[in-house]
Design a protein around this motif. Structure first.
Motif, PDB file in Angstrom:
ATOM      1  N   UNK A   1       0.841  -1.196   0.000  1.00  0.00           N
ATOM      2  CA  UNK A   1       0.000   0.000   0.000  1.00  0.00           C
ATOM      3  C   UNK A   1       0.874   1.244   0.000  1.00  0.00           C
ATOM      4  N   UNK A   2       0.429   2.246  -0.732  1.00  0.00           N
ATOM      5  CA  UNK A   2       1.153   3.517  -0.780  1.00  0.00           C
ATOM      6  C   UNK A   2       0.836   4.305   0.484  1.00  0.00           C
ATOM      7  N   UNK A   3       1.847   4.766   1.225  1.00  0.00           N
ATOM      8  CA  UNK A   3       1.559   5.527   2.453  1.00  0.00           C
ATOM      9  C   UNK A   3       0.866   6.839   2.131  1.00  0.00           C
ATOM     10  N   UNK A   4       0.026   7.327   3.028  1.00  0.00           N
ATOM     11  CA  UNK A   4      -0.665   8.594   2.767  1.00  0.00           C
ATOM     12  C   UNK A   4       0.319   9.750   2.698  1.00  0.00           C
ATOM     13  N   UNK A   5      -0.020  10.699   1.838  1.00  0.00           N
ATOM     14  CA  UNK A   5       0.873  11.848   1.645  1.00  0.00           C
ATOM     15  C   UNK A   5       0.829  12.812   2.821  1.00  0.00           C
ATOM     16  N   UNK A   6      -0.329  12.951   3.463  1.00  0.00           N
ATOM     17  CA  UNK A   6      -0.482  13.891   4.568  1.00  0.00           C
ATOM     18  C   UNK A   6      -0.978  13.120   5.786  1.00  0.00           C
ATOM     19  N   UNK A   7      -0.053  12.701   6.616  1.00  0.00           N
ATOM     20  CA  UNK A   7      -0.430  11.919   7.795  1.00  0.00           C
ATOM     21  C   UNK A   7      -1.069  12.773   8.884  1.00  0.00           C
ATOM     22  N   UNK A   8      -0.789  14.077   8.899  1.00  0.00           N
ATOM     23  CA  UNK A   8      -1.357  14.935   9.939  1.00  0.00           C
ATOM     24  C   UNK A   8      -2.872  15.008   9.803  1.00  0.00           C
ATOM     25  N   UNK A   9      -3.363  15.137   8.565  1.00  0.00           N
ATOM     26  CA  UNK A   9      -4.806  15.177   8.333  1.00  0.00           C
ATOM     27  C   UNK A   9      -5.444  13.849   8.714  1.00  0.00           C
ATOM     28  N   UNK A  10      -4.777  12.748   8.386  1.00  0.00           N
ATOM     29  CA  UNK A  10      -5.313  11.424   8.712  1.00  0.00           C
ATOM     30  C   UNK A  10      -5.368  11.211  10.222  1.00  0.00           C
ATOM     31  N   UNK A  11      -4.322  11.625  10.937  1.00  0.00           N
ATOM     32  CA  UNK A  11      -4.328  11.494  12.403  1.00  0.00           C
ATOM     33  C   UNK A  11      -5.416  12.374  13.013  1.00  0.00           C
ATOM     34  N   UNK A  12      -5.579  13.593  12.487  1.00  0.00           N
ATOM     35  CA  UNK A  12      -6.634  14.465  12.994  1.00  0.00           C
ATOM     36  C   UNK A  12      -8.024  13.885  12.771  1.00  0.00           C
ATOM     37  N   UNK A  13      -8.249  13.264  11.631  1.00  0.00           N
ATOM     38  CA  UNK A  13      -9.544  12.633  11.364  1.00  0.00           C
ATOM     39  C   UNK A  13      -9.813  11.489  12.332  1.00  0.00           C
ATOM     40  N   UNK A  14      -8.790  10.675  12.621  1.00  0.00           N
ATOM     41  CA  UNK A  14      -8.981   9.579  13.572  1.00  0.00           C
ATOM     42  C   UNK A  14      -9.175  10.104  14.994  1.00  0.00           C
ATOM     43  N   UNK A  15      -8.482  11.191  15.353  1.00  0.00           N
ATOM     44  CA  UNK A  15      -8.632  11.750  16.690  1.00  0.00           C
ATOM     45  C   UNK A  15     -10.064  12.234  16.954  1.00  0.00           C
ATOM     46  N   UNK A  16     -10.674  12.850  15.963  1.00  0.00           N
ATOM     47  CA  UNK A  16     -11.979  13.458  16.177  1.00  0.00           C
ATOM     48  C   UNK A  16     -13.133  12.610  15.650  1.00  0.00           C
ATOM     49  N   UNK A  17     -12.855  11.374  15.260  1.00  0.00           N
ATOM     50  CA  UNK A  17     -13.927  10.463  14.854  1.00  0.00           C
ATOM     51  C   UNK A  17     -13.856   9.157  15.640  1.00  0.00           C
ATOM     52  N   UNK A  18     -12.844   8.351  15.393  1.00  0.00           N
ATOM     53  CA  UNK A  18     -12.760   7.031  16.022  1.00  0.00           C
ATOM     54  C   UNK A  18     -12.255   7.090  17.457  1.00  0.00           C
ATOM     55  N   UNK A  19     -11.304   7.998  17.743  1.00  0.00           N
ATOM     56  CA  UNK A  19     -10.683   8.049  19.067  1.00  0.00           C
ATOM     57  C   UNK A  19     -11.024   9.355  19.791  1.00  0.00           C
ATOM     58  N   UNK A  20     -12.251   9.841  19.598  1.00  0.00           N
ATOM     59  CA  UNK A  20     -12.637  11.106  20.223  1.00  0.00           C
ATOM     60  C   UNK A  20     -12.718  10.978  21.742  1.00  0.00           C
ATOM     61  N   UNK A  21     -13.330   9.902  22.235  1.00  0.00           N
ATOM     62  CA  UNK A  21     -13.482   9.730  23.687  1.00  0.00           C
ATOM     63  C   UNK A  21     -12.137   9.566  24.394  1.00  0.00           C
ATOM     64  N   UNK A  22     -11.212   8.698  23.931  1.00  0.00           N
ATOM     65  CA  UNK A  22      -9.893   8.647  24.600  1.00  0.00           C
ATOM     66  C   UNK A  22      -9.124   9.956  24.514  1.00  0.00           C
ATOM     67  N   UNK A  23      -9.270  10.671  23.398  1.00  0.00           N
ATOM     68  CA  UNK A  23      -8.571  11.952  23.245  1.00  0.00           C
ATOM     69  C   UNK A  23      -9.074  12.966  24.266  1.00  0.00           C
ATOM     70  N   UNK A  24     -10.387  13.046  24.452  1.00  0.00           N
ATOM     71  CA  UNK A  24     -10.951  13.981  25.432  1.00  0.00           C
ATOM     72  C   UNK A  24     -10.635  13.544  26.862  1.00  0.00           C
ATOM     73  N   UNK A  25     -10.626  12.251  27.128  1.00  0.00           N
ATOM     74  CA  UNK A  25     -10.269  11.774  28.467  1.00  0.00           C
ATOM     75  C   UNK A  25      -8.816  12.097  28.799  1.00  0.00           C
ATOM     76  N   UNK A  26      -7.935  11.959  27.811  1.00  0.00           N
ATOM     77  CA  UNK A  26      -6.531  12.328  28.041  1.00  0.00           C
ATOM     78  C   UNK A  26      -6.402  13.819  28.315  1.00  0.00           C
ATOM     79  N   UNK A  27      -7.199  14.636  27.614  1.00  0.00           N
ATOM     80  CA  UNK A  27      -7.163  16.086  27.868  1.00  0.00           C
ATOM     81  C   UNK A  27      -7.635  16.402  29.280  1.00  0.00           C
ATOM     82  N   UNK A  28      -8.690  15.722  29.741  1.00  0.00           N
ATOM     83  CA  UNK A  28      -9.198  15.957  31.104  1.00  0.00           C
ATOM     84  C   UNK A  28      -8.170  15.525  32.144  1.00  0.00           C
ATOM     85  N   UNK A  29      -7.502  14.398  31.911  1.00  0.00           N
ATOM     86  CA  UNK A  29      -6.472  13.943  32.858  1.00  0.00           C
ATOM     87  C   UNK A  29      -5.315  14.926  32.931  1.00  0.00           C
ATOM     88  N   UNK A  30      -4.888  15.454  31.785  1.00  0.00           N
ATOM     89  CA  UNK A  30      -3.814  16.449  31.786  1.00  0.00           C
ATOM     90  C   UNK A  30      -4.256  17.724  32.493  1.00  0.00           C
TER      91      UNK A  30
END
Length: 203
Positions: A125-154
């Motif tokens: 598979x060809x790696x994505x050209x822009x990994x920052x956009x892909x990570x941001x999409x996963x943060x705010x869709x699939x991993x939204x709850x763990x991301x917000x919980x980590x923010x609350x813990x910090x």
């Protein structure tokens, strides 16, 4: 990074040698300041390996968080402690060294077994050209709850650090006015000090 295969191999070899050398320096050097600086070299080497794996965001986070924050914090802590006395050797220091060697060998054997048992198949598979956009999409869709919980813990950790830093709110740190007067030395009046200095000048 789309580099040639020979350039990737040479870059990986340089980064691997740099990583192993700085890691050994962190463990073997007796000067803790030199060990802290070499720890920054370890973090930079790991960031270079992330770049070879097309992880530009992870490499940037490695440099900003570990080199720019954690390593600088360690250096500030070492310099603020300012321990000039030499460390006194313990009579049972060899026991700690032996246990450290056993644990290190165990971790090395475990990691070696993992490396040999893992099927390192090359992906077509060809790696994505822009990994920052892909990570941001996963943060705010699939991993939204763990991301917000980590923010609350910090946020909780930051508030707790601020409360612990405010020593006047701690009950064991409060000192009454009478104790403060006992602990402080009485100051000499300025008039007496000026008279004494003038009499010395006359003499």
């Amino acid at each position: 990074m789309n580099l040639a295969e020979g350039v990737q191999i040479v870059s990986f070899g340089i980064l691997a040698v740099m990583l192993i050398g700085t890691a050994l320096g962190v463990v073997l050097f007796e000067n803790i300041v030199h060990s802290a600086f070499l720890l920054g070299g370890v973090f930079v080497s790991i960031a270079g390996l992330y770049l070879l794996l097309n992880g530009d965001f992870v490499a940037a986070a490695q440099l900003l968080v570990y080199v720019g924050a954690v390593n600088v914090l360690i250096l500030f802590a070492i310099m603020l402690v300012n321990k000039r006395q030499a460390f006194a050797p313990f009579p049972t220091a060899w026991v700690r060294k032996a246990l450290t060697g056993v644990v290190s060998l165990g971790l090395f054997a475990l990691l070696s077994t993992m490396v040999l048992a893992t099927p390192w198949s090359l992906s077509t598979d060809i790696p994505p050209s822009n990994t920052i956009v892909l990570i941001g999409q996963h943060f705010f869709t699939d991993f939204l709850l763990p991301f917000e919980l980590a923010s609350i813990l910090l946020l909780i950790a930051m508030v707790g650090a601020i409360i612990l830093a405010r020593r006047e709110y701690l009950p064991e740190q409060t000192i009454s006015s009478e104790q403060q007067q006992v602990l402080t030395l009485p100051e000499r009046p300025r008039e007496l000090v000026s008279i004494g200095e003038s009499s010395r000048n006359i003499q």
